[in-house]
Motif scaffolding. Sequence first.
Motif: not given
Length: 387
Positions: A272-277, A348-369
Amino acid sequence: MIIPKTMKIELRSRKHKSGNTTLYLEFYEKGGKRQYESLNLYLIPEKTDNDRRVNEATLKKALKIKSERILGICSKPEGKDVSTPATELSKWMDEYLLHLQKGERYSLAYQKHMRSTVNIVKSYLTHIHRPSLMMDKVDKSFYKNFLTYIKDVYRNMKSPNRPKPLSPKTMLLIQTDVNSMLKYAVEQGVLQKHPFYEQEKRETFVKTPSDRDYLTVEELKRISEVETGSPVTKQTFMFCCFTGLRHSDLLQLYWRDIRETEDGLQVYVQSMQKTKKSAVIPLGRQALEWMPERGTASLDDRVFTHIPLLCNADRALKRMTTKAGIDKSISFHCSRHTFATLILTAGSDIYTTSEMLGHTNIHTTEIYADVVMEKKVDAVNMLNGIF
């Protein structure tokens, strides 16, 4: 570094939020400037006998280094610098940026973002006519006045609506960046203490409840039906609403990245262009409806051609949301917020969501949760008026 006989050397410690305690040396003469040496040693919380033994060994090593400094033996440890508050803040920040460049854990996007923050700090130094301010002047007063500067004085000249005041979110990000820099300065012995922790809470910027705009299913339907003079913007935006891709990732999406699996078509994003993940995103029926037909395109051709510039796409989206009667500040990036909210709401669980979004930190995904939970709480509260 030559240590005069009149110079006193003390072993100091500083406890961090993590629970660890950093050890460093303080050199000072009466009436002279203090100097500090980071030992890169730290004590850990003592939860077991082994922790206690580790701390005893660490402390013994620190005291040995102190004795060597007193005796003038190896006054400057190999490969380490003895830092001093006499360093100019501006020059030290440039060295900090070089430190980020050398670290593999820091993405190019983060480095670019931190450079912007450094430039804002330098603009403040120019504003107060102190471009050569020394590190030992970075104190409680300096920090407080800097926050006032970015709140009341500094303006974003790159904004289309320039000059534009900074948003609360941007001011909080700048504060966080400065805190990271100064934390590193304290760890390296360049600063004696972190000025942020001397501030009154009301004087600092605090995190506000998430205001990330997203579209509901009903609003997505209205956007899909609205007439627009920017059909490509509409198509790419809707595709991203059902895949979570960024505008920058869309520009680098080729037909070779669309792969057939036993579970159907999937998007493979190598970096990914932003996170390189990397990320793997299944293409559901809704996403496929907005994806162009491949036709005679080769694997090396882009999936979407003639993608509008981000600023132009954002302006087109504002017109579309107005036509659709949607009273929200929607930008192209809101497609990611929409995707995250939709799939979390769907279960969808938060970890799967985090992987699809390419987040490097699970806390970023928790905002959506948190956003989804607020929706669920509101739904349950609606029952209160029924019974």
